[in-house]
Design a protein around this motif. Structure first.
Motif, PDB file in Angstrom:
ATOM      1  N   ARG A  42       4.841  12.185  -2.358  1.00  0.00           N
ATOM      2  CA  ARG A  42       4.353  12.870  -1.149  1.00  0.00           C
ATOM      3  C   ARG A  42       3.949  14.296  -1.471  1.00  0.00           C
ATOM      4  NH1 ARG A  42       7.230  10.357   3.850  1.00  0.00           N
ATOM      5  NH2 ARG A  42       5.990   8.476   3.854  1.00  0.00           N
ATOM      6  N   GLY A  43       4.690  14.940  -2.315  1.00  0.00           N
ATOM      7  CA  GLY A  43       4.342  16.283  -2.744  1.00  0.00           C
ATOM      8  C   GLY A  43       4.121  16.259  -4.241  1.00  0.00           C
ATOM      9  N   GLY A  44       4.022  15.088  -4.787  1.00  0.00           N
ATOM     10  CA  GLY A  44       3.888  14.930  -6.226  1.00  0.00           C
ATOM     11  C   GLY A  44       5.248  14.965  -6.882  1.00  0.00           C
ATOM     12  N   MET A  45       5.555  13.913  -7.586  1.00  0.00           N
ATOM     13  CA  MET A  45       6.820  13.910  -8.318  1.00  0.00           C
ATOM     14  C   MET A  45       6.656  14.787  -9.546  1.00  0.00           C
ATOM     15  SD  MET A  45       8.390  10.079  -7.983  1.00  0.00           S
ATOM     16  CE  MET A  45       7.193   9.282  -8.979  1.00  0.00           C
ATOM     17  N   PRO A  46       7.751  15.271 -10.076  1.00  0.00           N
ATOM     18  CA  PRO A  46       7.668  16.130 -11.257  1.00  0.00           C
ATOM     19  C   PRO A  46       7.178  15.369 -12.483  1.00  0.00           C
ATOM     20  CG  PRO A  46       9.949  15.814 -10.567  1.00  0.00           C
ATOM     21  CD  PRO A  46       9.078  15.149  -9.562  1.00  0.00           C
ATOM     22  N   ALA A  47       7.317  15.951 -13.624  1.00  0.00           N
ATOM     23  CA  ALA A  47       6.764  15.427 -14.869  1.00  0.00           C
ATOM     24  C   ALA A  47       7.171  13.988 -15.159  1.00  0.00           C
ATOM     25  CB  ALA A  47       7.178  16.324 -16.032  1.00  0.00           C
ATOM     26  N   PHE A  48       8.259  13.530 -14.586  1.00  0.00           N
ATOM     27  CA  PHE A  48       8.729  12.178 -14.843  1.00  0.00           C
ATOM     28  C   PHE A  48       7.691  11.140 -14.425  1.00  0.00           C
ATOM     29  CE2 PHE A  48      12.321   8.946 -14.104  1.00  0.00           C
ATOM     30  CZ  PHE A  48      12.240   8.520 -15.418  1.00  0.00           C
ATOM     31  N   LYS A  49       6.906  11.483 -13.421  1.00  0.00           N
ATOM     32  CA  LYS A  49       5.878  10.581 -12.914  1.00  0.00           C
ATOM     33  C   LYS A  49       4.964  10.089 -14.032  1.00  0.00           C
ATOM     34  CE  LYS A  49       1.760  10.976 -10.139  1.00  0.00           C
ATOM     35  NZ  LYS A  49       1.033  11.798  -9.210  1.00  0.00           N
ATOM     36  N   SER A  50       4.608  10.937 -14.940  1.00  0.00           N
ATOM     37  CA  SER A  50       3.673  10.564 -15.996  1.00  0.00           C
ATOM     38  C   SER A  50       4.281   9.579 -16.997  1.00  0.00           C
ATOM     39  CB  SER A  50       3.156  11.804 -16.717  1.00  0.00           C
ATOM     40  OG  SER A  50       4.228  12.448 -17.373  1.00  0.00           O
ATOM     41  N   SER A  51       5.595   9.445 -17.010  1.00  0.00           N
ATOM     42  CA  SER A  51       6.225   8.525 -17.947  1.00  0.00           C
ATOM     43  C   SER A  51       6.380   7.116 -17.374  1.00  0.00           C
ATOM     44  CB  SER A  51       7.585   9.053 -18.393  1.00  0.00           C
ATOM     45  OG  SER A  51       8.486   9.054 -17.318  1.00  0.00           O
ATOM     46  N   LEU A  52       6.088   6.942 -16.090  1.00  0.00           N
ATOM     47  CA  LEU A  52       6.174   5.620 -15.475  1.00  0.00           C
ATOM     48  C   LEU A  52       4.841   4.887 -15.620  1.00  0.00           C
ATOM     49  CD1 LEU A  52       8.023   6.441 -12.132  1.00  0.00           C
ATOM     50  CD2 LEU A  52       8.974   5.309 -14.131  1.00  0.00           C
ATOM     51  N   LYS A  53       4.898   3.685 -16.142  1.00  0.00           N
ATOM     52  CA  LYS A  53       3.703   2.847 -16.253  1.00  0.00           C
ATOM     53  C   LYS A  53       3.511   2.119 -14.930  1.00  0.00           C
ATOM     54  CE  LYS A  53       4.593   2.145 -21.096  1.00  0.00           C
ATOM     55  NZ  LYS A  53       5.389   1.369 -22.011  1.00  0.00           N
ATOM     56  N   ASP A  54       2.285   1.634 -14.684  1.00  0.00           N
ATOM     57  CA  ASP A  54       2.028   0.895 -13.449  1.00  0.00           C
ATOM     58  C   ASP A  54       2.976  -0.289 -13.297  1.00  0.00           C
ATOM     59  OD1 ASP A  54       0.056   2.642 -12.676  1.00  0.00           O
ATOM     60  OD2 ASP A  54      -1.613   1.303 -13.154  1.00  0.00           O
ATOM     61  N   GLU A  55       3.301  -0.957 -14.390  1.00  0.00           N
ATOM     62  CA  GLU A  55       4.232  -2.092 -14.341  1.00  0.00           C
ATOM     63  C   GLU A  55       5.612  -1.634 -13.877  1.00  0.00           C
ATOM     64  OE1 GLU A  55       6.328  -5.306 -17.363  1.00  0.00           O
ATOM     65  OE2 GLU A  55       4.535  -4.254 -18.017  1.00  0.00           O
ATOM     66  N   ASP A  56       6.054  -0.474 -14.355  1.00  0.00           N
ATOM     67  CA  ASP A  56       7.348   0.075 -13.925  1.00  0.00           C
ATOM     68  C   ASP A  56       7.327   0.380 -12.435  1.00  0.00           C
ATOM     69  OD1 ASP A  56       8.223   0.052 -16.598  1.00  0.00           O
ATOM     70  OD2 ASP A  56       7.497   2.093 -16.936  1.00  0.00           O
ATOM     71  N   ILE A  57       6.252   1.006 -11.979  1.00  0.00           N
ATOM     72  CA  ILE A  57       6.122   1.348 -10.566  1.00  0.00           C
ATOM     73  C   ILE A  57       6.100   0.088  -9.714  1.00  0.00           C
ATOM     74  CG2 ILE A  57       4.662   2.456  -8.829  1.00  0.00           C
ATOM     75  CD1 ILE A  57       3.746   4.386 -11.065  1.00  0.00           C
ATOM     76  N   ALA A  58       5.388  -0.941 -10.175  1.00  0.00           N
ATOM     77  CA  ALA A  58       5.329  -2.209  -9.437  1.00  0.00           C
ATOM     78  C   ALA A  58       6.713  -2.840  -9.330  1.00  0.00           C
ATOM     79  CB  ALA A  58       4.347  -3.169 -10.112  1.00  0.00           C
ATOM     80  N   ASN A  59       7.486  -2.786 -10.398  1.00  0.00           N
ATOM     81  CA  ASN A  59       8.848  -3.333 -10.369  1.00  0.00           C
ATOM     82  C   ASN A  59       9.725  -2.582  -9.385  1.00  0.00           C
ATOM     83  OD1 ASN A  59       8.335  -5.333 -12.266  1.00  0.00           O
ATOM     84  ND2 ASN A  59       8.931  -4.047 -13.979  1.00  0.00           N
ATOM     85  N   ILE A  60       9.638  -1.259  -9.396  1.00  0.00           N
ATOM     86  CA  ILE A  60      10.405  -0.446  -8.454  1.00  0.00           C
ATOM     87  C   ILE A  60       9.966  -0.751  -7.020  1.00  0.00           C
ATOM     88  CG2 ILE A  60      10.829   1.914  -7.635  1.00  0.00           C
ATOM     89  CD1 ILE A  60      10.540   2.786 -10.623  1.00  0.00           C
ATOM     90  N   ALA A  61       8.661  -0.848  -6.797  1.00  0.00           N
ATOM     91  CA  ALA A  61       8.131  -1.102  -5.448  1.00  0.00           C
ATOM     92  C   ALA A  61       8.592  -2.462  -4.935  1.00  0.00           C
ATOM     93  CB  ALA A  61       6.614  -1.011  -5.465  1.00  0.00           C
ATOM     94  N   ARG A  62       8.552  -3.496  -5.763  1.00  0.00           N
ATOM     95  CA  ARG A  62       9.015  -4.829  -5.346  1.00  0.00           C
ATOM     96  C   ARG A  62      10.497  -4.789  -4.986  1.00  0.00           C
ATOM     97  NH1 ARG A  62       5.396  -6.714  -9.123  1.00  0.00           N
ATOM     98  NH2 ARG A  62       6.920  -6.667 -10.795  1.00  0.00           N
ATOM     99  N   TRP A  63      11.290  -4.139  -5.829  1.00  0.00           N
ATOM    100  CA  TRP A  63      12.731  -4.048  -5.584  1.00  0.00           C
ATOM    101  C   TRP A  63      13.015  -3.318  -4.286  1.00  0.00           C
ATOM    102  CZ3 TRP A  63      16.242   0.185  -5.793  1.00  0.00           C
ATOM    103  CH2 TRP A  63      17.585  -0.183  -5.788  1.00  0.00           C
ATOM    104  N   LEU A  64      12.324  -2.209  -4.065  1.00  0.00           N
ATOM    105  CA  LEU A  64      12.537  -1.438  -2.842  1.00  0.00           C
ATOM    106  C   LEU A  64      12.096  -2.206  -1.604  1.00  0.00           C
ATOM    107  CD1 LEU A  64      11.415   2.087  -4.054  1.00  0.00           C
ATOM    108  CD2 LEU A  64      13.734   1.406  -3.417  1.00  0.00           C
ATOM    109  N   ALA A  65      10.983  -2.936  -1.702  1.00  0.00           N
ATOM    110  CA  ALA A  65      10.461  -3.691  -0.557  1.00  0.00           C
ATOM    111  C   ALA A  65      11.461  -4.743  -0.103  1.00  0.00           C
ATOM    112  CB  ALA A  65       9.128  -4.326  -0.909  1.00  0.00           C
ATOM    113  N   GLU A  66      12.290  -5.239  -1.017  1.00  0.00           N
ATOM    114  CA  GLU A  66      13.292  -6.248  -0.692  1.00  0.00           C
ATOM    115  C   GLU A  66      14.539  -5.659  -0.030  1.00  0.00           C
ATOM    116  OE1 GLU A  66      14.010  -8.202  -4.398  1.00  0.00           O
ATOM    117  OE2 GLU A  66      12.017  -9.110  -4.432  1.00  0.00           O
ATOM    118  N   LYS A  67      14.714  -4.337  -0.085  1.00  0.00           N
ATOM    119  CA  LYS A  67      15.884  -3.694   0.509  1.00  0.00           C
ATOM    120  C   LYS A  67      15.792  -3.756   2.031  1.00  0.00           C
ATOM    121  CE  LYS A  67      18.064  -2.234  -3.073  1.00  0.00           C
ATOM    122  NZ  LYS A  67      19.338  -2.838  -3.374  1.00  0.00           N
ATOM    123  N   LYS A  68      16.898  -3.999   2.655  1.00  0.00           N
ATOM    124  CA  LYS A  68      16.948  -4.038   4.125  1.00  0.00           C
ATOM    125  C   LYS A  68      17.914  -2.990   4.625  1.00  0.00           C
ATOM    126  CE  LYS A  68      14.412  -7.787   4.578  1.00  0.00           C
ATOM    127  NZ  LYS A  68      13.088  -7.602   4.311  1.00  0.00           N
TER     128      LYS A  68
END
Length: 68
Positions: A42-68
């Motif tokens: 939302r305000g840009g994540m710090p430098a760690f953002k550049s170390s995440l690959k799209d596959e990593d982000i997709a895995n995190i997004a799928r996991w989070l979407a399943e949270k209730k």
């Protein structure tokens, strides 16, 4: 992946720390919405953002979407 990459700033107690608690909003957004949120931040994540690959982000997004 969340524990390795996100937990330090986004917390585990539904309050978050430096950033919003992503687990709290998980289940309220689709994995595509969460992918964009994690990818762009939302305000840009710090430098760690550049170390995440799209596959990593997709895995995190799928996991989070399943949270209730």
């Amino acid at each position: 992946m969340y524990k390795q990459s996100c937990i330090a700033c986004h917390g585990t107690d539904l309050e978050g720390k430096m950033g919003p608690n992503l687990q709290k909003i998980g289940g309220k957004m689709t994995d595509q919405q969460l992918f964009k949120l994690v990818q762009n931040g939302r305000g840009g994540m710090p430098a760690f953002k550049s170390s995440l690959k799209d596959e990593d982000i997709a895995n995190i997004a799928r996991w989070l979407a399943e949270k209730k």
